[in-house]
Write a protein that holds these residues in place. Structure first.
Motif: not given
Length: 211
Positions: A92-94, A96-97, A188-189, A191-193
């Motif tokens: 989870d890169v951000n 925020d999952n 959206n959460h 994205q990038g994962d």
């Protein structure tokens, strides 16, 4: 009784006593044969080709990925079953999952054993080892990758699907399809994962038999 007879009787008596004390030993014929015996264990040697079944990036909801691979029995013993175990790790890169697991959004549409299906392809009678489940749910399942789940159908219709298991020197062709599910909501959460999936195939021997 004269002296000579007395002496002979005494010697015979002494010899008889010695034989009794010695437990009574006798000479007899004998013959000996030695056998050389060997116990050699067979081997279970399962391989998957390729070892990386899927490696994709730039995924978006709604994408579907179809891949194929081969399970090979390179050992000397027949395999009765191959358990498939699933584990994965989400990056989870951000951060925020929250409680939303990326694995719940990656669905295995099917894992098909083509060799066990046989001619069933023609009528849509597939041999699905996995039929439409998420990676999240698959963690708690251990399907048999080489089971002929439609064995009675292939026998009844003469479709020539292979029997369950994987004989020594044989291989099974597998097809798998994954989908990044578009649930119609805000995803959206993710994205990038990234999700790293590990599938472990464990082969088991057939039952022991009279040799």
């Amino acid at each position: 009784m004269d002296v000579k007879k007395k002496l002979t009787t005494s010697i015979m008596t002494a010899l008889l006593g010695m034989a009794l004390i010695g437990g009574g030993t006798f000479a007899y014929f004998s013959d000996t044969e030695t056998t050389e015996n060997t116990f050699a264990a067979g081997t279970l040697d399962l391989s998957a080709d390729p070892t990386v079944i899927i490696d994709v990036d730039n995924l978006k909801p709604g994408d579907v990925m179809v891949r194929e691979f081969v399970l090979e029995n390179n050992g000397s013993l027949d395999i009765s079953s191959i358990d498939l175990e699933t584990s994965y790790h989400v990056m989870d890169v951000n951060g925020d999952n929250g409680d939303d697991d990326f694995g719940q959004h990656i669905k295995v549409l099917f894992l098909e054993n083509a060799d066990k299906t046989g001619d069933g392809w023609a009528i849509g009678d597939y041999n699905d080892v996995i039929a439409e489940t998420t990676l999240y749910d698959l963690q708690n399942m251990t399907p048999d990758a080489v089971e002929n789940v439609q064995e009675w159908v292939t026998w009844l219709l003469g479709l020539n699907g292979e029997d369950s298991g994987l004989p020594a020197g044989d291989s099974d062709l597998m097809y798998v399809a994954f989908e990044f599910v578009d649930n119609g909501e805000d995803q959206n959460h993710f994205q990038g994962d990234a999700l790293e999936l590990e599938w472990t195939f464990t082969a088991h021997q057939t039952e022991g038999e009279l040799k």
